[in-house]
Scaffold this active site. Sequence first.
Site, short mmCIF file in Angstrom:
data_model
loop_
_atom_site.label_atom_id
_atom_site.label_comp_id
_atom_site.label_asym_id
_atom_site.label_seq_id
_atom_site.Cartn_x
_atom_site.Cartn_y
_atom_site.Cartn_z
N ASN A 215 41.06 47.63 51.51
CA ASN A 215 40.47 46.31 51.27
C ASN A 215 41.52 45.25 51.55
OD1 ASN A 215 41.92 45.64 48.69
ND2 ASN A 215 40.93 47.56 48.09
N ASP A 283 36.53 52.18 44.86
CA ASP A 283 35.63 52.90 43.95
C ASP A 283 35.22 54.24 44.54
OD1 ASP A 283 35.53 51.01 41.89
OD2 ASP A 283 34.18 49.75 43.07
N LYS A 293 43.50 63.88 63.40
CA LYS A 293 42.86 62.60 63.75
C LYS A 293 41.43 62.85 64.24
CE LYS A 293 43.29 58.72 66.85
NZ LYS A 293 43.92 58.18 68.04
N PHE A 328 40.90 42.93 36.01
CA PHE A 328 40.41 41.84 36.86
C PHE A 328 39.00 42.24 37.30
CE2 PHE A 328 43.59 38.70 38.44
CZ PHE A 328 44.65 39.08 37.64
N LYS A 342 32.08 44.60 33.01
CA LYS A 342 33.29 45.44 33.17
C LYS A 342 34.18 45.37 31.92
CE LYS A 342 33.29 45.36 38.15
NZ LYS A 342 33.67 44.71 39.38
N LYS A 346 34.65 48.96 30.26
CA LYS A 346 36.00 49.56 30.33
C LYS A 346 36.78 49.32 29.04
CE LYS A 346 36.01 48.88 35.36
NZ LYS A 346 36.70 49.49 36.49
O1 PMT Z 1 46.22 40.96 46.02
P1 PMT Z 1 45.73 39.56 46.34
O2 PMT Z 1 45.53 39.34 47.82
O3 PMT Z 1 46.58 38.51 45.69
O4 PMT Z 1 44.26 39.42 45.70
C1 PMT Z 1 44.12 39.43 44.33
C2 PMT Z 1 42.83 40.18 43.90
C3 PMT Z 1 41.62 39.43 44.40
C4 PMT Z 1 42.82 41.60 44.45
C5 PMT Z 1 42.88 40.24 42.34
O5 PMT Z 1 42.93 38.93 41.84
C6 PMT Z 1 41.66 40.94 41.77
O6 PMT Z 1 40.62 40.36 41.54
N1 PMT Z 1 41.82 42.27 41.51
C7 PMT Z 1 40.78 43.18 41.07
C8 PMT Z 1 40.05 43.69 42.25
C9 PMT Z 1 39.04 44.77 41.90
O7 PMT Z 1 39.17 45.87 42.35
O8 PMT Z 1 38.15 44.44 41.05
P2 PMT Z 1 36.95 45.43 40.59
O9 PMT Z 1 35.96 44.50 40.03
O10 PMT Z 1 36.55 46.32 41.68
O11 PMT Z 1 37.61 46.31 39.47
C10 PMT Z 1 37.63 45.91 38.10
C11 PMT Z 1 38.90 46.34 37.43
O12 PMT Z 1 38.92 47.77 37.34
C12 PMT Z 1 40.15 45.95 38.17
O13 PMT Z 1 41.13 45.57 37.22
C13 PMT Z 1 40.56 47.22 38.90
O14 PMT Z 1 41.98 47.31 39.06
C14 PMT Z 1 40.06 48.29 37.95
N2 PMT Z 1 39.65 49.54 38.62
C15 PMT Z 1 38.73 49.54 39.62
C16 PMT Z 1 38.35 50.73 40.21
C17 PMT Z 1 38.95 51.94 39.76
N3 PMT Z 1 38.64 53.09 40.32
N4 PMT Z 1 39.83 51.89 38.75
C18 PMT Z 1 40.19 50.73 38.17
O15 PMT Z 1 40.99 50.71 37.22
#
Ligand code: PMT
Length: 408
Positions: A215, A283, A293, A328, A342, A346
């Site tokens: 991503n 995810d 490859k 986040f 979330k 979580k």
């Molecule tokens: O890195 P930059 O370019 O500065 O950009 C910053 C950002 C946009 C990436 C950052 O600010 C941000 O929003 N990060 C969270 C991105 C994300 O994956 O969000 P999500 O809504 O998919 O996940 C929710 C939370 O669960 C996140 O804290 C993530 O780290 C966590 N997660 C998600 C999937 C997973 N399998 N395990 C997790 O712990």
Amino acid sequence: MGQKEGMKALKGKTVILGITGGIAAYKGAELCRLLIQEGATVQVVMTQAAQQFITPLTFSTITGQETLTETFASDSQPLKHIELANKADLFLVAPATANIIAKFAMGLADDLLSTTALVINCPALVAPAMNVNMYAKTVVQENLSILKRRGWKIIEPEEGFLACGTSGKGRLANLESIVAACRQALLPSDFEGQKVLVTAGGTREPLDPVRYIGNYSSGKMGYALAQAAKERGAEVTLISTSELPPPPEIDIVRVQTAAEMLAAIQERFSECDIVIKAAAVADFRPGNMAEQKIKKGDHKELNLSLEPTPDILANLSKVKEKQLLIGFAAETQDLLQNAKKKLDEKNLDLIVANDVNRKDAGFGSETNVVTLLYPDGHKEQVPKMPKLEVAHRILDAIRTLPGFKERN
Ligand code: PMT
């Protein structure tokens, strides 16, 4: 200090910048510019020897303040050192020679800089720069230890190629580290004693040896959080997929996939106090990574079978004891509803809702716009600001959480 001011530690502050006689004196000009960019007023004081390497005019031009060189420049200002010391919020000497370090340690006062050093009542920092053998000398190290004991901060020199043609420890610390040390000296140490884990960047889930599902996360938000926590005294480990160089004095663990990120956190989780998950974690990942490859000619079309990755935060929330978990939520629609979901699912202590539709926020940008959501339903909008400032606002919020324990 009001927490909302915390992130602009140097804004409106007066920095006395001492320049002493070493070849690194020329780097002082760029250092001035960086400090001014942070909002500081910089008053340069040069020793006689420094003026052999760079002129006072250079500094006066950059700072807009007359560069001071003489203790008794005019009859009308015989107490220049007192006036200077009184207006200083920070006293920084970069580069600092062995000579000035010795004078500071012994309390000698035979020029404007060393005389001012005896009067200051503000944080004091020295960034030594000299020949490797000179730096290693017992007398120099003892003098630095004296300053340390008195509360001065020593910004260690780097290893590298030196002007004398040798290589080793003695090169002036990089300028970003010096500015970071200045910010740190002025910020409250309200995260001292806290062990903070920050994740940054987008995970990469391999499809074959040369391709991955990823991503657009650059890692900037996570790096800013790591830097901000460090500036406020925390012991920080940054678990990162990003190739950005780590902020100064931060342990970095490089990972690629969600599974590696989970393992790196689990290894350190029992020891840590706060986890901040700014990383954009995939995810889903390919069910099977191809060993070789994938060839275009072998397929008319290619269907990928994906399986879920481990949800790191959900895993941590099941085993957490004292730790605070901060997530986040990067969303393109229904930002607050999805973030709240979330937060609850979580079992987080705080979630940072990040609208990633905007060009000036989210992935890759220098600035961010977020809303902080607390478990009690309380919300706080953080307007657009640089990611480092957003990071400080998030730390301000973490300090207010019921589970936050002062450790200093
Ligand atoms: O890195 P930059 O370019 O500065 O950009 C910053 C950002 C946009 C990436 C950052 O600010 C941000 O929003 N990060 C969270 C991105 C994300 O994956 O969000 P999500 O809504 O998919 O996940 C929710 C939370 O669960 C996140 O804290 C993530 O780290 C966590 N997660 C998600 C999937 C997973 N399998 N395990 C997790 O712990």
